[in-house]
Design an enzyme around this catalytic site. Structure first.
Site, mmCIF file in Angstrom:
data_model
loop_
_atom_site.group_PDB
_atom_site.id
_atom_site.type_symbol
_atom_site.label_atom_id
_atom_site.label_comp_id
_atom_site.label_asym_id
_atom_site.label_seq_id
_atom_site.Cartn_x
_atom_site.Cartn_y
_atom_site.Cartn_z
ATOM 1 N N ARG A 69 -43.787 -8.163 55.870
ATOM 2 C CA ARG A 69 -44.881 -6.949 56.132
ATOM 3 C C ARG A 69 -43.992 -6.341 58.008
ATOM 4 N NH1 ARG A 69 -51.360 -7.670 54.922
ATOM 5 N NH2 ARG A 69 -50.907 -8.389 53.011
ATOM 6 N N SER A 171 -51.773 -4.493 52.440
ATOM 7 C CA SER A 171 -53.216 -4.457 51.768
ATOM 8 C C SER A 171 -53.885 -4.134 52.819
ATOM 9 C CB SER A 171 -53.516 -6.551 52.207
ATOM 10 O OG SER A 171 -54.962 -6.604 52.053
ATOM 11 N N ASP A 328 -61.103 -3.790 50.338
ATOM 12 C CA ASP A 328 -60.090 -3.519 50.939
ATOM 13 C C ASP A 328 -58.772 -2.661 50.533
ATOM 14 O OD1 ASP A 328 -58.328 -5.205 49.675
ATOM 15 O OD2 ASP A 328 -57.906 -6.003 51.625
ATOM 16 N N ASP A 330 -56.222 -3.180 48.936
ATOM 17 C CA ASP A 330 -55.386 -3.089 47.685
ATOM 18 C C ASP A 330 -56.562 -4.026 46.955
ATOM 19 O OD1 ASP A 330 -55.951 -5.616 49.207
ATOM 20 O OD2 ASP A 330 -53.492 -6.286 48.864
ATOM 21 N N ARG A 333 -59.598 -8.314 48.841
ATOM 22 C CA ARG A 333 -60.975 -9.235 49.556
ATOM 23 C C ARG A 333 -62.025 -8.318 49.333
ATOM 24 N NH1 ARG A 333 -59.333 -9.911 55.569
ATOM 25 N NH2 ARG A 333 -59.359 -7.197 55.568
ATOM 26 N N GLU A 434 -60.630 -17.768 52.344
ATOM 27 C CA GLU A 434 -60.385 -18.179 53.784
ATOM 28 C C GLU A 434 -61.696 -17.126 54.646
ATOM 29 O OE1 GLU A 434 -56.323 -16.449 53.898
ATOM 30 O OE2 GLU A 434 -56.991 -14.468 52.557
ATOM 31 N N LYS A 448 -57.111 -14.942 45.894
ATOM 32 C CA LYS A 448 -57.725 -13.538 46.590
ATOM 33 C C LYS A 448 -57.713 -12.601 45.425
ATOM 34 C CE LYS A 448 -56.447 -11.715 50.745
ATOM 35 N NZ LYS A 448 -55.264 -12.620 50.823
#
Length: 622
Positions: A69, A171, A328, A330, A333, A434, A448
């Site tokens: 990233r 993300s 979020d 992508d 989450r 998480e 996730k």
């Protein structure tokens, strides 16, 4: 590639006095076929920007907690056409070694909706180049024909029995960033040793193959397949495995608002609600469609809370919706807020932390599992997981309910790896999380998933409201039974790696050489665990039970009063994160005093151990 005269002129004037940098410039100009990123390097050369050229060209990305990233732009240290081609050539080389049947199993490729006009760089284009590299080597590629949530890639890897998968996404990072997330055949993100071996193969395959730039292969190769229809259908069908009260869902009067945060989540969350029998949630119109500029939010991260949820909250108030769900960009989450009528008018919304949502979702998954599995003996074969910086609430559940609980290093890649190990041992993972609002409900995909978490949360809310309970009231009930777990999570920003290193080295030599601090803010420290060095004072042999992670910094302090505090560097952003939690036994209900003591320890931790003012750290804006 441009005019040969311009090309040669640029190379001729590229002597910087640094042989390593000169070589990197020459390689970049020879290999990069994207005119916009080539122009960026040429402009830096003409401007004599040697230090910036060195930063961009003399280092490479490494695999963090979420893959590769970085910012989009020209240079070997950034995300662009050339570095994605190089990464995929390394991926091909490693996969060819690891999978003798690679040419029949193939690779899954997905992407989000990020893009940067200045670099001619979009997630879709990078996905096409990823596919082209594999296709030119005769490897079948399952390339999604449109943007998808990140969890669709690992789900497809498992469903299609592919060798591996790649998701092009950054993300919730700032709009300037993009990333390259790699999944292995088990559907889990890659961890050691795969990450190191792939990096080694990337470094051995830096010069692009002639056909690697030929993204027209995506349109012409018979080896390219579009898994979109099949995967979406199978995912939505399998989602029913975590739907427990569909008839009640169909009757509920509870209203929901959903924000997709200018990302991929809108269509998929709408479909998931239909699967569960709900009417579709009310979409935030300004945020439902993809936009790589993220124009209505200061940062595209719903974890930041009320400051970035303003549009959603106002719409919910207007529509009479009690629950806000925000995925979020992508859609891996989920943030949740609830309108609480007993709150003062100026603060009528409760924005749940990731740890609080995990308490609710963990309770819900266990509650429904027990309804279907009344034999207490069956509890021994199920388990829940959390990262070590997350709340210990699941550990408290396990202590009372008798199921298996384990912690992992931060990052869902470690949870995915542990799920694979437990599955081989015949264990079923009901829930994992998480604290940074990442949740896995059920065993559909070892990652996730904001889409499934959103609709599971909606069903839980509908069930509770039918019993005249709010989410916040149920959270209080959970803490009454299992003990209050009060946590604080935040961060400071540091753009200078040597400063970060100095801060953590100081902790390791706080009271003399190799002597960690014995107290903080007047509170005694009972134990210290340093995952970076492998030290754990609570163990008889002084060695960590968790795997050593030398590539990142992470130190945990357990205080005599029961507070646990962790300082760690982020794997995706220039942040030092800090986590504190007070785990009280059942019956200790003086939450106000618990919060006060936790705040004192947290403040002392930041001021004494991080020294933000002295180290020029940027504090989080609330």
């Amino acid at each position: 590639m441009g005019d040969n005269g311009d090309f040669n002129a640029t190379l001729n004037c590229s002597t910087t006095g640094d042989p390593r940098l000169d070589k990197a410039i020459y390689q970049w100009m020879c290999w990069d076929k994207n005119p916009q990123t080539r122009a960026q390097i040429e402009a830096l050369l003409r401007g004599g920007c040697v230090e910036e050229l060195r930063q961009r060209l003399c280092s490479r990305m490494t695999f963090g907690t979420a893959g590769l990233r970085a910012a989009m732009g020209a240079g070997f240290a950034l995300i662009n056409d050339l570095t994605i081609i190089q990464s995929t050539q390394g991926m091909y080389k490693y996969c060819a070694i690891s999978f003798p049947d690679l040419s029949s199993r193939g690779l899954v490729v997905g992407y989000d909706t990020r893009g940067q006009g200045a670099s001619g760089c979009s997630s879709e284009r990078l996905a096409r180049l990823t596919a082209a590299v594999m296709l030119c080597k005769g490897v079948p590629v399952y390339l999604f024909s449109t943007y998808v949530p990140t969890p669709f890639v690992p789900y497809a890897v498992k469903k299609l029995r592919a060798a591996a998968g790649v998701m092009i996404t950054a993300s919730h990072n700032p709009k300037e960033d993009n990333g390259y997330k790699v999944y292995w055949e088990n559907g889990a993100q890659i961890a050691s040793p795969h990450d190191k071996e792939i990096l080694k193969c990337i470094e051995e395959s830096t010069e692009p193959w002639r056909e690697s730039w030929n993204d027209s292969l995506v349109d012409s190769s018979p080896l390219r397949r579009d898994p979109m229809e099949e995967i979406c259908r199978c995912y939505m069908e399998e989602l029913k495995s975590v739907c427990f009260h569909r008839e009640l869902n169909m009757k509920t009067k509870l209203k929901f608002v959903h924000s997709a945060f200018h990302g991929v989540g809108h269509n998929y969350v709408q479909q998931a609600f239909r699967v569960f029998g709900f009417p579709p949630p009310i979409a935030v119109p300004e945020q439902k469609d993809p936009d790589p500029e993220f124009p209505t939010v200061s940062c595209p991260n719903p974890e930041e809370g009320e400051s970035v949820l303003e549009l959603s909250l106002r719409l919910a108030e207007k529509e009479g919706a009690r629950i806000l769900l925000a995925t979020d960009p992508d859609a891996d989450r989920l943030a949740v807020a609830e309108q609480c009528s007993n709150f003062p008018q100026s603060c009528q919304w409760k924005v749940f932390t990731g740890n609080e949502l995990a308490a609710l979702l963990g309770w819900w998954m266990l509650f429904n599992w027990k309804e279907m599995n009344p034999n207490p003996a069956d509890t021994e074969r199920v388990c829940m997981l959390a990262t070590t910086v997350s709340s210990k609430i699941l550990k408290a559940f396990a202590r009372v309910e008798g199921f298996h609980f384990e912690e992992t290093l931060p990052g869902f890649k470690w949870i995915g790896k542990k799920i694979d190990e437990l599955a081989k041992a015949g264990k079923e993972v009901l829930f994992a999380f998480e604290e940074s609002i990442g949740f896995m409900c059920g065993s559909m995909v070892p990652e996730k998933d904001g889409v499934s978490a959103a609709v599971v949360m909606a069903e839980m809310a509908a069930y509770l409201y039918n019993k005249n309970l709010t989410l916040n009231e149920q959270l209080a009930n959970i803490f009454e039974i299992y003990g209050s777990h009060i946590s604080k999570t935040s961060y400071v920003i540091c753009h200078d790696p040597p400063t970060v290193k100095r801060i953590f080295n100081r902790l390791r030599n706080f009271d003399g050489e190799n002597k960690y601090p014995r107290s903080c803010g007047g509170y005694s420290i009972a134990h210290i665990r340093d995952v970076t060095t492998g030290y754990d004072s609570s163990q008889p042999d002084k060695k960590c039970v968790l795997p050593v992670s030398k590539s990142s910094q992470m130190v945990t302090f357990t205080f005599q009063n029961g507070i646990v505090a962790t300082l760690r560097t982020s794997g995706t952003e220039p942040k030092i994160k800090y986590y504190t939690e007070y785990c009280a036994p059942p019956g200790k209900s003086d939450v106000t005093s618990l919060k006060l003591e936790l705040q004192k320890v947290t403040d002392a931790l930041v001021e004494e151990f991080l020294e933000p003012d002295k180290n020029n750290l940027i504090r989080r804006l609330i």
